[in-house]
Motif scaffolding. Structure first.
Motif, short mmCIF file in Angstrom:
data_model
loop_
_atom_site.label_atom_id
_atom_site.label_comp_id
_atom_site.label_asym_id
_atom_site.label_seq_id
_atom_site.Cartn_x
_atom_site.Cartn_y
_atom_site.Cartn_z
N GLY A 107 0.96 -1.36 -0.12
CA GLY A 107 0.00 0.23 -0.05
C GLY A 107 0.95 1.30 -0.11
N VAL A 108 0.18 2.35 0.33
CA VAL A 108 0.81 3.65 0.44
C VAL A 108 0.81 4.13 1.67
CG1 VAL A 108 0.56 6.07 -0.68
CG2 VAL A 108 0.09 4.31 -2.18
N PHE A 109 1.81 4.82 2.01
CA PHE A 109 2.05 5.50 3.34
C PHE A 109 2.55 6.85 3.28
CE2 PHE A 109 2.31 0.84 3.98
CZ PHE A 109 1.66 0.74 5.09
N TYR A 110 2.10 7.66 4.01
CA TYR A 110 2.61 8.92 3.87
C TYR A 110 3.00 9.89 5.14
CZ TYR A 110 -2.08 10.26 6.00
OH TYR A 110 -3.15 10.32 6.96
N SER A 111 3.80 10.62 5.04
CA SER A 111 4.34 11.41 6.33
C SER A 111 4.23 12.77 6.25
CB SER A 111 5.81 10.85 6.50
OG SER A 111 6.51 11.62 7.53
N ASN A 112 3.77 13.62 7.16
CA ASN A 112 3.98 15.05 7.08
C ASN A 112 5.13 15.83 8.05
OD1 ASN A 112 1.51 15.50 5.34
ND2 ASN A 112 0.31 14.70 7.10
N ASP A 113 5.92 14.58 8.54
CA ASP A 113 6.96 15.32 9.57
C ASP A 113 8.26 14.77 8.88
OD1 ASP A 113 6.82 12.44 10.12
OD2 ASP A 113 6.39 12.79 12.35
N ASN A 114 8.43 14.76 7.56
CA ASN A 114 9.75 14.28 6.84
C ASN A 114 10.22 12.97 7.13
OD1 ASN A 114 11.50 15.71 4.87
ND2 ASN A 114 13.13 15.33 6.27
N GLY A 115 9.15 12.16 7.27
CA GLY A 115 9.50 10.69 7.41
C GLY A 115 9.86 10.08 8.68
N ASP A 116 9.55 10.97 9.83
CA ASP A 116 9.60 10.43 11.16
C ASP A 116 8.53 9.52 11.63
OD1 ASP A 116 11.88 11.90 11.53
OD2 ASP A 116 10.91 13.67 12.47
N ASN A 117 7.35 9.88 11.21
CA ASN A 117 6.00 8.98 11.44
C ASN A 117 5.40 8.74 9.93
OD1 ASN A 117 5.94 8.82 14.50
ND2 ASN A 117 6.40 11.02 14.25
N TRP A 118 4.86 7.68 9.81
CA TRP A 118 4.11 7.00 8.64
C TRP A 118 2.70 6.84 9.15
CZ3 TRP A 118 6.57 8.05 4.14
CH2 TRP A 118 7.57 8.27 4.12
N SER A 119 1.72 7.28 8.05
CA SER A 119 0.50 6.95 8.26
C SER A 119 -0.41 6.17 6.50
CB SER A 119 -0.78 7.55 8.48
OG SER A 119 -0.24 8.23 9.56
N GLN A 120 -0.91 4.98 6.98
CA GLN A 120 -1.33 4.25 5.60
C GLN A 120 -2.51 5.29 5.02
OE1 GLN A 120 -1.79 0.03 5.37
NE2 GLN A 120 -1.43 0.20 3.47
#
Length: 140
Positions: free
Chosen positions: A96-109
């Protein structure tokens, strides 16, 4: 006169070919991520971000790396693509696809992408396109 022109053309051709080969002769390994395949790489906010089985980050040009996989599903075995849209990082994986809004420190699907086997990802304007194993090309 013809011989001079041909000789000049050959000298120019040799010079061009020789200078082009030097442009690629500067490659050297970094100090890390030797343990497996690196599927994707991205530069964002002063950090190099690499996708293997996990997400790794380096803030010192590859001298040291640290894992930054918080929120990536345990079902992921390959981070196949990384892109940046404004301040959001997007990772294309085999689960699947994951995204991060803190430059890759935390990810959400990303909703609706669980279990989708993604091979590649690109950005065109505000659209994200993924190529998949069984679902063709999808757009967000």
């Amino acid at each position: 006169m013809k011989k001079k022109n041909i000789l000049m053309l050959l000298l120019i051709l040799v010079a061009v070919l020789h200078s082009g080969s030097r442009a690629y002769a500067q490659w050297e390994p970094t100090n890390g991520l030797y343990s497996g395949d690196v599927h994707s790489i991205l530069y964002s906010n002063g950090e190099i971000i690499a996708g293997t089985h996990y997400i790794y980050k380096s803030a010192d040009n590859g001298k040291t790396w640290f894992m930054s996989n918080n929120g990536i599903s345990v079902n992921v075995s390959a981070i196949r693509g990384l892109v940046k849209i404004s301040t959001t990082l997007v990772a294309a994986t085999d689960a699947g696809v994951f995204y991060s809004n803190d430059n890759g420190d935390n990810w959400s699907q990303s909703a609706g992408t669980s279990g989708i086997n993604i091979w590649n990802i690109i950005v065109k304007g505000t659209n994200v396109f993924i190529s998949t194993n069984e679902n063709g090309i999808m757009k967000s």
